[in-house]
Design an enzyme around this catalytic site. Structure first.
Site, mmCIF file in Angstrom:
data_model
loop_
_atom_site.group_PDB
_atom_site.id
_atom_site.type_symbol
_atom_site.label_atom_id
_atom_site.label_comp_id
_atom_site.label_asym_id
_atom_site.label_seq_id
_atom_site.Cartn_x
_atom_site.Cartn_y
_atom_site.Cartn_z
ATOM 1 N N PHE A 155 0.804 -1.229 0.000
ATOM 2 C CA PHE A 155 0.000 0.000 0.000
ATOM 3 C C PHE A 155 0.836 1.279 0.000
ATOM 4 O O PHE A 155 0.538 2.220 0.726
ATOM 5 C CB PHE A 155 -0.978 0.021 1.185
ATOM 6 C CG PHE A 155 -1.636 -1.291 1.501
ATOM 7 C CD1 PHE A 155 -2.211 -2.053 0.497
ATOM 8 C CD2 PHE A 155 -1.701 -1.760 2.799
ATOM 9 C CE1 PHE A 155 -2.829 -3.272 0.784
ATOM 10 C CE2 PHE A 155 -2.314 -2.973 3.100
ATOM 11 C CZ PHE A 155 -2.879 -3.734 2.090
ATOM 12 N N HIS A 156 1.883 1.335 -0.839
ATOM 13 C CA HIS A 156 2.762 2.498 -0.870
ATOM 14 C C HIS A 156 2.874 3.107 -2.271
ATOM 15 O O HIS A 156 3.986 3.349 -2.742
ATOM 16 C CB HIS A 156 4.161 2.124 -0.373
ATOM 17 C CG HIS A 156 4.231 1.694 1.047
ATOM 18 N ND1 HIS A 156 5.313 1.013 1.563
ATOM 19 C CD2 HIS A 156 3.360 1.854 2.074
ATOM 20 C CE1 HIS A 156 5.102 0.763 2.855
ATOM 21 N NE2 HIS A 156 3.912 1.260 3.178
ATOM 22 N N PRO A 157 1.777 3.393 -2.953
ATOM 23 C CA PRO A 157 1.918 3.976 -4.292
ATOM 24 C C PRO A 157 2.457 5.401 -4.230
ATOM 25 O O PRO A 157 2.009 6.224 -3.439
ATOM 26 C CB PRO A 157 0.489 3.950 -4.847
ATOM 27 C CG PRO A 157 -0.384 4.005 -3.627
ATOM 28 C CD PRO A 157 0.365 3.231 -2.575
#
Length: 535
Positions: free
Chosen positions: A474-476
């Site tokens: 979850f690190h875009p």
């Protein structure tokens, strides 16, 4: 949608699109000047649900349409055709209201690389004072930490015997223990520091937005979905947004700031006719400014998520399915604000090198005293831990694009995971390193048994196994890349101004040119504070 456009009440100097991690900071800082009027527009809702505040609530918020935009990726060839859920916070505070609460700056070399690529003012020595300024750190004032800021950082309030043993196993592998990952070099093992206060989640809304909401010059509107930026004579002049079934126009006297995140900001730009001409044409959007980099350069941390059954150790799996365990958890939280309900998704971190080629740590482990098939699904009914290893600096690049001009339409998200030989090699090495870690003597008494990838992976190429078990952490970032004026893929300059258009800035995780070596929320908060100071 053919509703007539209505003027929105009020006059504003600044309009901030998005009240997520970055937008809360930007609104706080800009509204500190009482002579300036600030409008903050958020497409999600208020954080008036208990699971936004009890830390373990991420288990219920991720994958829930009340709190999550419920995006999905395109099927990924590198993941053997699988598509992934792609959670993003649908609430004030954005993803900081549903995320892991882990405060992680990354490595000094990350920021020095930004500076050396032609971005003055973004080196480690430049950003460290900003990190210190925003912090209220439990370790107190020092050369690397600050106190009195809005971003509360505390030690975890629960410990697990099995995680202590994993840390000892890492030491047996030659990975030293460290008390603090946030000094510029995060190599080692330790317990993550968390964005909490007295056992409650400390989101960007709680830290930055709510203390500013008493200011008469700051107006927050929720349920306000941005349609597009209005452009007049080469200048961003206002926004069109939708709220409660109506369409509104609102003008900005000074500047518009997009803080809708690495997925939201490129969508707004593209819907506004700012982006790659082929993407705009395919979506039926008339181009205003052909910027190739809008929506390109998507980077994310892909983790190889291994699960090990254990015996003789307490994990959240047993507690969750035990009535007495639930009662004990509830009482511990109600009376002391301690125990498993204060848990971040990952408690133990390990930063290591996948091989000797790397001058600094390039793999991060998130170790959790629980297991489940995926977020949004129940915990397993057997005692187990999750040992997830991610490549900190992936070389694969993906994209975000709109499918149409409808702001309610889901974006097309293609992270392009494991597209490069380098990424497949690191993923393979991460699985090998995980297996070596779990075979160390310090863990022998818990009889760890590999459940995922498990026996079914026997004989498979490990890069294929990585595709089977790989999932986003979850690190875009990176989809509105910051870069030199002569960089054809750069969208904003070093002062976060959109190239070729006056009056418009982007301030959020999308401007990162390269992803940081760790969890990305605290770097996003730093970017927001630094960007607001530039304005």
């Amino acid at each position: 949608m053919n509703e007539a456009l209505r003027p929105f009440a009020g006059e504003y100097d600044y309009i901030v699109a998005g009240a997520g991690s970055a937008g809360c900071v930007v609104a706080n800082r800009l509204s500190a000047d009482p002579s300036k009027k600030v409008l903050l527009l958020e497409a999600g809702g208020q954080d008036n649900w208990i699971w936004y505040h009890v830390p373990v609530g991420y288990l219920f918020a991720i994958g829930n349409p009340r709190s999550d935009w419920m995006f999905e990726t395109q099927p990924q060839p590198g993941l053997n055709g699988r598509a992934l859920a792609y959670p993003r916070g649908k609430v004030i505070g954005g993803s900081s209201a549903i995320n892991a609460m882990i405060t992680m700056r990354g490595q000094a070399a990350d920021y020095d690389a930004w500076r050396d690529s032609g971005l003055p003012g973004w080196g480690w020595d430049d950003v460290l004072p900003v990190f210190r300024d925003i912090e209220d750190h439990f370790l107190g004032e020092s050369e690397v930490h600050g106190t009195g800021g809005e971003w509360r950082v505390e030690a975890p309030r629960v410990q697990w015997q099995i995680l202590d043993a994993v840390r000892d196993a890492a030491l047996e592998l030659g990975i030293a223990k460290t008390p603090d990952f946030n000094t510029g070099d995060n190599e080692g093992s330790g317990y993550f520091h968390v964005n909490q206060k007295a056992g409650r989640r400390w989101s960007a809304a709680r830290g930055f937005l709510k203390p500013a909401q008493g200011r008469r010059n700051l107006r927050l509107e929720t349920g306000a979905l941005i349609e597009r930026v209005m452009v007049t004579d080469g200048r961003a002049s206002g926004l069109i947004f939708r709220q409660n079934g109506q369409r509104f126009t609102v003008a900005a006297r000074a500047q518009i700031i997009l803080s809708a995140g690495a997925i939201g900001s490129p969508q707004i730009l593209q819907r506004s006719g700012i982006g790659p001409a082929p993407v705009l044409a395919q979506a039926g959007i008339e181009p205003i400014l052909d910027l190739r980099g809008v929506g390109a350069n998507l980077q994310d941390h892909l983790q190889q998520r291994a699960i090990y059954k254990v015996s003789g150790a307490e994990t959240l799996n047993q507690i969750y399915y035990s009535l007495s365990g639930k009662v004990k958890m509830g009482l511990d939280y109600a009376l002391r604000r301690r125990g498993p309900l204060t848990m971040a998704p990952s408690q133990l971190g390990i930063f290591a090198r996948s091989d000797e080629r790397h001058a600094r740590a390039n793999v991060q482990f998130h170790v959790q005293p629980l297991s489940l098939d995926k977020f949004g699904e129940p915990l397993h009914r057997f005692p187990a831990i999750t040992v997830a290893a991610c490549n900190l600096r992936p070389t694969s690049r993906g994209s975000v694009r709109i499918a149409s001009g409808d702001p309610g339409a889901a974006p097309v998200i293609d992270p392009n995971y494991l597209d490069t030989d380098e990424d497949r090699q690191v993923a393979t090495q991460a699985i090998q390193l995980t297996r070596r870690l779990m075979q160390q003597p310090a863990l022998a008494r818990f009889s760890p048994e590999e459940y995922v990838p498990g026996p079914s992976s026997s004989g498979k190429d490990l890069s294929q196994v990585a595709g089977d078990i790989g999932t986003t952490i979850f690190h875009p970032v990176g989809t509105v890349k910051m870069g030199r004026v002569d960089d054809p893929m750069a969208v904003v300059d070093a002062r976060l101004r959109v190239k070729g258009l006056d009056g418009l800035r982007v301030i959020d995780a999308s401007v990162m040119p390269q992803i940081t070596s760790g969890n990305t929320n605290t770097p996003t908060i730093m970017i927001a504070a630094k960007g607001a100071a530039m304005i």
